[in-house]
Scaffold this motif. Structure first.
Motif, PDB file in Angstrom:
ATOM      1  N   GLU A  19       0.840  -1.193   0.000  1.00  0.00           N
ATOM      2  CA  GLU A  19       0.000   0.000   0.000  1.00  0.00           C
ATOM      3  C   GLU A  19       0.884   1.255   0.000  1.00  0.00           C
ATOM      4  OE1 GLU A  19      -3.470  -0.693   0.261  1.00  0.00           O
ATOM      5  OE2 GLU A  19      -4.027   1.394   0.578  1.00  0.00           O
ATOM      6  N   TYR A  50       1.456   2.166  -6.404  1.00  0.00           N
ATOM      7  CA  TYR A  50       0.732   3.266  -7.043  1.00  0.00           C
ATOM      8  C   TYR A  50      -0.156   4.040  -6.080  1.00  0.00           C
ATOM      9  CZ  TYR A  50      -2.672  -0.564  -7.456  1.00  0.00           C
ATOM     10  OH  TYR A  50      -3.492  -1.618  -7.199  1.00  0.00           O
ATOM     11  N   ARG A  51      -0.557   3.413  -4.976  1.00  0.00           N
ATOM     12  CA  ARG A  51      -1.354   4.146  -3.991  1.00  0.00           C
ATOM     13  C   ARG A  51      -0.465   4.917  -3.015  1.00  0.00           C
ATOM     14  NH1 ARG A  51      -4.060  -0.734  -3.899  1.00  0.00           N
ATOM     15  NH2 ARG A  51      -6.043  -0.697  -5.005  1.00  0.00           N
ATOM     16  N   GLY A  58       2.989   6.408  -6.629  1.00  0.00           N
ATOM     17  CA  GLY A  58       1.850   7.218  -7.075  1.00  0.00           C
ATOM     18  C   GLY A  58       2.085   8.696  -6.785  1.00  0.00           C
ATOM     19  N   ARG A 103      -2.351  15.331  -1.749  1.00  0.00           N
ATOM     20  CA  ARG A 103      -2.295  13.968  -2.286  1.00  0.00           C
ATOM     21  C   ARG A 103      -0.855  13.595  -2.644  1.00  0.00           C
ATOM     22  NH1 ARG A 103      -6.483  14.480  -6.820  1.00  0.00           N
ATOM     23  NH2 ARG A 103      -6.186  12.287  -7.374  1.00  0.00           N
ATOM     24  N   GLY A 121       1.260  10.569  -0.641  1.00  0.00           N
ATOM     25  CA  GLY A 121       1.951   9.478  -1.325  1.00  0.00           C
ATOM     26  C   GLY A 121       3.443   9.488  -1.053  1.00  0.00           C
ATOM     27  N   PRO A 175      -4.417  -1.894 -12.579  1.00  0.00           N
ATOM     28  CA  PRO A 175      -5.177  -0.695 -12.210  1.00  0.00           C
ATOM     29  C   PRO A 175      -5.701   0.001 -13.475  1.00  0.00           C
ATOM     30  CG  PRO A 175      -3.023  -0.715 -11.104  1.00  0.00           C
ATOM     31  CD  PRO A 175      -3.031  -1.855 -12.057  1.00  0.00           C
ATOM     32  N   GLU A 227      -8.105   5.192 -12.411  1.00  0.00           N
ATOM     33  CA  GLU A 227      -8.117   4.908 -10.976  1.00  0.00           C
ATOM     34  C   GLU A 227      -7.181   5.818 -10.184  1.00  0.00           C
ATOM     35  OE1 GLU A 227      -6.966   1.277  -8.026  1.00  0.00           O
ATOM     36  OE2 GLU A 227      -7.665   0.735 -10.026  1.00  0.00           O
ATOM     37  N   GLU A 228      -7.630   6.214  -9.042  1.00  0.00           N
ATOM     38  CA  GLU A 228      -6.812   6.953  -8.076  1.00  0.00           C
ATOM     39  C   GLU A 228      -6.072   8.117  -8.737  1.00  0.00           C
ATOM     40  OE1 GLU A 228      -5.227   5.383  -4.857  1.00  0.00           O
ATOM     41  OE2 GLU A 228      -6.845   3.960  -4.562  1.00  0.00           O
ATOM     42  N   TYR A 229      -4.902   8.395  -8.260  1.00  0.00           N
ATOM     43  CA  TYR A 229      -4.214   9.579  -8.753  1.00  0.00           C
ATOM     44  C   TYR A 229      -3.014   9.219  -9.607  1.00  0.00           C
ATOM     45  CZ  TYR A 229      -1.741   8.661  -4.353  1.00  0.00           C
ATOM     46  OH  TYR A 229      -1.091   8.090  -3.307  1.00  0.00           O
ATOM     47  N   SER A 230      -3.001   7.993 -10.117  1.00  0.00           N
ATOM     48  CA  SER A 230      -1.803   7.550 -10.807  1.00  0.00           C
ATOM     49  C   SER A 230      -2.090   7.207 -12.266  1.00  0.00           C
ATOM     50  CB  SER A 230      -1.204   6.363 -10.075  1.00  0.00           C
ATOM     51  OG  SER A 230      -2.204   5.452  -9.705  1.00  0.00           O
TER      52      SER A 230
END
Lengths: 304, 304
Positions: free
Chosen positions: A156, A160-161, A165, A185, A189, B31, B35-38
């Protein structure tokens, strides 16, 4: 010395004691130069991992586990794994195609010493080795159940999260004006994720319950932000001698910062607010959180 | 069609059926771009992972697990994880500071499309994501005990004892004359390790015992070598049209090859010997090894 100053000073001496042990373990656990057929690789990995630093990430695992009454080598094995990833991430960050830095902690960067190809491979290897070290937790009697939990916590934060990311988002908005939400954000990350994972890892090792994990998660996010807000303020207010690096760099680079978004006073207020939220998050866990509280206070008050 | 040719042809059609399912799963599990910020990161990762290929590594997990009577989505989840790592390793290999390749499978390489910084990050992320996917095996009822075993098998293949160690050794002996032992250590790292891990992963999922795992380990190492010996022979004997790439490259690059070390006839004999050893290793496991035997035969007889 005020009570606040005393708690920070106690915390800092504890931190440097832990860092010393971390350095000993890293030296012992990293592959030896002569081992197997990867001598150059091992040398390149050691060069960056052993280059020093506060060892804040492993220390967070140790401090959190100890807060819940769990001590021992397993805690260092898990915590040090995060230092490997952190070093890997810095090696790749410094590459010419990324930030193109020649110096890191006063020494030539990895690719300057070993060449770019080796630096890419050393970074790759150090990013993956945490999973080897998590796997070794079984040797200390940590259950497979907990190992898998820790592996997920690390994922995590690493991918990418998390850190990657955040770096990607940072690249994408380079030289562009961004709003506070996007800035946060990026910091969540790039910074907070890699404080959260070692804290939660210490808590999992020490059998913290899900309510406690939730509090620690919030705390991690808040101190990640706090670190960055104060960093932005110091870049304006501190002189280069105190900070140990050039000031005014963010403004010169056209980076979005909290003072740019909120004004200098607004940023200071926001730092205080974020500090309060960090403390509030772990308040329910009681006195055993004193070290983590001292860390937050240190991050708020630091001058360098 | 001889019996041998028939077994190869059956194997190849099975392989392409599996590859089709692998492609579907990869598309589903990677992903999403939004999705998300990536988003950019996800796009760059998909670009390379979805660029095709025989999907031999996930197929090995599937074939091995099925040989021992274990089927289902978990097998694909674990097998596909190796394809992520494989893609990551190719992205970093193609970088200007490594092999500096502009084309991969007829398409511009990752850094040519997305830039070097994104290619470094996409590779980093794809190297780490296998552990996310291994972690998800719990959702299919795979025990934590097995997940940790698989994680260790993967580590061994990914880091200094495996692919990265092999690449490092390759870099170190670039343009230098090396002996057969060193050449085999390079191939064991760069090639055999990433065949061994998916095979052993399939076997662990299917509850193979330690004796069986040992046989499969030897088999993996032999087919890894076999692949390379035949590759070296084809580089001399095949014409570019059949091989789909330029021939004589190894000689031109001054690379150490089996024909250079053993002579062309010697290399062919060595290929046959290595094939026999691969078959011998899994002979005790009986008929359920027929697909893996067909793979070895295919690797020996292939013309491209």
């Amino acid at each position: 010395m005020s009570k606040e100053q005393e708690s920070i000073s106690n915390f800092l001496s504890k931190l440097s004691e832990i860092a010393e042990k971390v350095n000993e373990y890293l030296d012992k656990w990293l592959p030896q130069n002569e081992e197997e057929y990867s001598a150059n690789l091992n040398e390149a990995m050691r060069y960056s991992v052993m280059a020093g630093g506060k060892r804040i990430r492993p220390a967070l695992t140790v401090l959190t586990a100890e807060a819940f009454g769990f001590k021992g080598e397993a805690v260092y094995r898990a915590g040090c794994a995060y230092e490997l990833y952190h070093s890997a991430s810095l090696i790749h960050d410094d590459l010419p195609c990324m930030d193109d830095d020649d110096l890191r902690r006063g020494k030539p960067t990895n690719h300057k010493v070993f060449g770019e190809a080796t630096a890419v491979l050393a970074g790759d290897c150090l990013m993956l080795m945490p999973y080897e070290w998590f796997g070794k937790l079984g040797e200390y009697g940590v259950s497979e159940d907990k190992i898998v939990k820790i592996m997920k916590i690390a994922n995590e934060a690493f991918t990418y999260r998390g850190v990657i990311g955040g770096q990607m988002l940072d690249l994408r908005y380079e030289n562009k004006k961004i709003d506070q939400e996007t800035l946060e954000r990026i910091h969540m990350g790039k910074t907070a994720a890699l404080l959260r994972a070692p804290i939660l890892t210490g808590a999992v090792l020490a059998d913290a319950n899900s309510e406690q994990l939730k509090s620690l998660k919030t705390y991690s996010h808040k101190i990640g932000l706090l670190f960055q807000i104060v960093d932005d303020i110091l870049d304006i207010e501190s002189d280069a001698a105190t900070l140990g690096k050039n000031t005014g760099r963010d403004v010169a680079l056209g980076k979005s910062t909290y003072p740019a978004l909120l004004g200098l006073d607004g940023a200071k207020e926001y730092a205080k607010k974020t500090y309060n939220e960090a403390i509030l998050a772990i308040e329910p866990l009681g006195d055993k959180m004193n070290d983590l509280k001292a860390l937050a206070l240190y991050l708020l008050q630091r001058k360098s």
